[in-house]
Scaffold this motif. Sequence first.
Motif, short mmCIF file in Angstrom:
data_model
loop_
_atom_site.label_atom_id
_atom_site.label_comp_id
_atom_site.label_asym_id
_atom_site.label_seq_id
_atom_site.Cartn_x
_atom_site.Cartn_y
_atom_site.Cartn_z
N ALA A 1 -9.02 -26.11 -12.65
CA ALA A 1 -9.88 -25.59 -13.73
C ALA A 1 -9.88 -26.54 -14.92
CB ALA A 1 -9.43 -24.20 -14.14
N SER A 2 -8.71 -27.08 -15.25
CA SER A 2 -8.62 -28.00 -16.38
C SER A 2 -9.39 -29.27 -16.10
CB SER A 2 -7.15 -28.33 -16.67
OG SER A 2 -6.45 -27.17 -17.02
N ALA A 3 -9.25 -29.79 -14.89
CA ALA A 3 -9.97 -31.00 -14.53
C ALA A 3 -11.48 -30.76 -14.58
CB ALA A 3 -9.55 -31.46 -13.12
N MET A 4 -11.91 -29.62 -14.10
CA MET A 4 -13.34 -29.31 -14.11
C MET A 4 -13.85 -29.17 -15.54
SD MET A 4 -14.61 -26.76 -11.19
CE MET A 4 -16.19 -26.88 -12.00
N THR A 5 -13.05 -28.53 -16.38
CA THR A 5 -13.45 -28.34 -17.77
C THR A 5 -13.62 -29.69 -18.46
OG1 THR A 5 -12.29 -26.22 -17.87
CG2 THR A 5 -12.76 -27.29 -19.98
N ARG A 6 -12.67 -30.58 -18.21
CA ARG A 6 -12.74 -31.91 -18.83
C ARG A 6 -13.96 -32.66 -18.33
NH1 ARG A 6 -13.29 -35.78 -21.04
NH2 ARG A 6 -11.83 -37.24 -22.01
N ARG A 7 -14.27 -32.50 -17.04
CA ARG A 7 -15.43 -33.19 -16.46
C ARG A 7 -16.72 -32.65 -17.06
NH1 ARG A 7 -14.28 -32.67 -11.32
NH2 ARG A 7 -13.49 -34.76 -11.05
N ILE A 8 -16.79 -31.33 -17.24
CA ILE A 8 -17.99 -30.73 -17.83
C ILE A 8 -18.15 -31.22 -19.27
CG2 ILE A 8 -18.99 -28.54 -18.62
CD1 ILE A 8 -17.55 -27.24 -16.16
N ALA A 9 -17.03 -31.27 -20.00
CA ALA A 9 -17.10 -31.71 -21.40
C ALA A 9 -17.53 -33.16 -21.51
CB ALA A 9 -15.74 -31.51 -22.07
N ALA A 10 -17.16 -33.97 -20.52
CA ALA A 10 -17.46 -35.40 -20.59
C ALA A 10 -18.94 -35.68 -20.38
CB ALA A 10 -16.65 -36.15 -19.54
N ALA B 1 -2.09 -28.21 -16.81
CA ALA B 1 -3.29 -28.20 -17.65
C ALA B 1 -3.54 -29.59 -18.23
CB ALA B 1 -3.14 -27.18 -18.77
N VAL B 2 -2.48 -30.21 -18.72
CA VAL B 2 -2.64 -31.55 -19.31
C VAL B 2 -3.00 -32.56 -18.21
CG1 VAL B 2 -1.44 -33.41 -20.52
CG2 VAL B 2 -1.07 -31.04 -21.21
N ALA B 3 -2.31 -32.47 -17.08
CA ALA B 3 -2.60 -33.41 -15.99
C ALA B 3 -4.02 -33.25 -15.48
CB ALA B 3 -1.60 -33.21 -14.84
N GLY B 4 -4.47 -32.02 -15.40
CA GLY B 4 -5.83 -31.78 -14.93
C GLY B 4 -6.86 -32.40 -15.85
N ALA B 5 -6.65 -32.21 -17.14
CA ALA B 5 -7.58 -32.79 -18.11
C ALA B 5 -7.49 -34.31 -18.12
CB ALA B 5 -7.28 -32.24 -19.50
N TRP B 6 -6.28 -34.84 -17.98
CA TRP B 6 -6.08 -36.28 -18.02
C TRP B 6 -6.69 -36.94 -16.79
CZ3 TRP B 6 -3.42 -39.57 -14.74
CH2 TRP B 6 -3.19 -40.85 -15.24
N SER B 7 -6.70 -36.23 -15.66
CA SER B 7 -7.13 -36.84 -14.40
C SER B 7 -8.59 -37.24 -14.41
CB SER B 7 -6.88 -35.88 -13.23
OG SER B 7 -7.74 -34.76 -13.32
N VAL B 8 -9.40 -36.66 -15.29
CA VAL B 8 -10.82 -37.00 -15.30
C VAL B 8 -11.26 -37.51 -16.66
CG1 VAL B 8 -11.44 -35.39 -13.48
CG2 VAL B 8 -11.49 -34.62 -15.83
N ARG B 9 -10.31 -37.97 -17.45
CA ARG B 9 -10.68 -38.43 -18.78
C ARG B 9 -11.55 -39.67 -18.66
NH1 ARG B 9 -6.96 -41.29 -17.06
NH2 ARG B 9 -6.11 -43.16 -18.00
N ARG B 10 -12.63 -39.68 -19.45
CA ARG B 10 -13.48 -40.85 -19.52
C ARG B 10 -14.37 -40.76 -20.76
NH1 ARG B 10 -15.83 -37.82 -15.19
NH2 ARG B 10 -17.92 -37.11 -15.67
#
Lengths: 152, 456
Positions: free
Chosen positions: B415-424, A143-152
């Motif tokens: 799912a986490s990556a997509m969520t972060r992308r949507i939030a950004a 979960a953390v890695a997924g969120a971190w992978s697209v941080r901007r």
Amino acid sequence: MALPPVLRRPHRKWLLWGIAGLAIAVVPVSLPAARPAERHVRLEASSFAFAPAVIAVNRGDRVTLELVATDVVHGLYLDGYDLSVTADPGQPATLSFVADRPGTFRFRCSVTCGPLHPFMIGKLRVGSNGLLWRAVALSVLAAVAGAWSVRR
Amino acid sequence: MTRLDLTRVPYVKALLVSRWPQLLVRAAALGGFIFAILAGLFGTPVGSRNFSIIVVWIAWWALLMLVAVPLLGRGWCSICPIPMPGEWLQQGAVLGPRSPSPGRGQRRRWPRALRNIWVQNGCFVLLALFSAVVLTQPLVTALVLAAFLLVAIGTGLAFERRAFCRHLCPVGGFIGLYSQLSPIELRVRDTSVCAGHTEKSCYTGSADGYGCPWNVFPATMTTNAYCGLCMECLRTCPLDNVIISVRPFGADLPGRRGTRMDEAYKALIMLGSAIVYAAVFLGPWGWLKATAYSVGSAAWWGYAVVFLTAVLGALPGLFYLAVRGGKQLSGSTLATGRAFARYASALVPLGLAAWIAFSLSFVFASASYLWPVLSDPMGWGWDVLGTAGTDWSPYFSGLVPGLQVVVLLGGLWWASAMTRRIAADGHARDQAARQALPVIIFHLLVTVGLLWLLVG
């Protein structure tokens, strides 16, 4: 705390994630082990449930399962151990083995006994379920890695 | 984003444009489908010895969820036999359009109020509610399959195009949802070519083929969700502007702004159903299985209420709270309803992972039933292929839990990556992180719950 320059490149950060994941997945965790004991469990099989549905033993225990078919012929197949036994009504059958593999293993009916036969399932817990705990820890990492992978 | 145009390979394009390969495959599928109905109606009531149960709910389901949907998106829809008889009657033709059309179809337009997937959502929920009986009783499976066929024929005669596939089919509903992740897509090569083409034969039809049976205009298509890969537009486009491409996984979803509430609910219904299925079918609670099976009993009504509440109320409610929590943490001014629909896109990879993980367990445990059933499909004592006496034996029982973990972790990461992308999208970095956090926690909790049910 800022990372050292050598670790600031993205692919090197992925290496850190990978190492963390691998550590969670494979590093052995030794837990205090109970003295192996003899376990005798009377397992009643009826359409479509086992009773008890969950059996807990310690690693190293010598386990004897007495399968009692209460209505029709039932079987038992133990995932992970590849063991099986069949019991007719009125004729219990036993299965003995040493629970030397830790984890949680499904056992399922191996003789067609009715409509819900494919879903007649129980669980054998041998010691701690390392797979589950590692998976939970890896989930947090994912979960953390997924969120971190697209941080901007 | 990189695409590999498969239609540039001459024999691939010829294979896709020609009606014969697709017709032959679909005809074989139709034969199997009808045989499954007959086996369910007249064969043995023992599910594990009946073609309808084993081939439909083990073999076909395994191919669908483990191969076709993740890799080919709507690939099954391109060969699905269910709409065939209705189309033949609607069009009055089996191979290609005839002019004037001798078909008997009324060709009414589908009601405007129902041009969404709410009815599909309802159909799936109904099917899921009765699944303990549908998946285990050959007669019930036969009746369900026959109902699909009859409804498809009826809607084919009453309405234009493939109204059943687009608006009613419960299977097509989730195939469309998860096809957004697949590495295959059908799109136009150049939209400016379409802009200059007045006939729009991809949508209206021509002597070479029918107007899009899925009521999609290829030039404006941005998602796989509603394209059934029927290849009609490939046949009707006179400008060689429709292509089938290989693309990165999940290319439909990043930043997709147009997710509707019915689509969001579809994602939640599928995720909730996977959780309930894991508990009912793969859990050790015999009383729960018996309750789900005893349709019409007082206990079953209680189960129905709990099931519907969980799938239609509790899980969407928790997701709503997560989205709203993210809004409050970040101070976002986006309307909660719009945010709910947008963040629901991230449930697509999570849901597909849940269904794959669920399917791995019972498919490999039951796959060996296929060999005796192929020899004795009706359970009448035949032995056509010499495999009728093959004993049951589960496959890969030691490997399946590990595979399930890997699949669920992959879905969670995505799912986490997509969520972060949507939030950004439209928010500063810190604000986006706060907005995404509760939703990512939701994904994490769902994954941990599934892990406990499947490998705990």
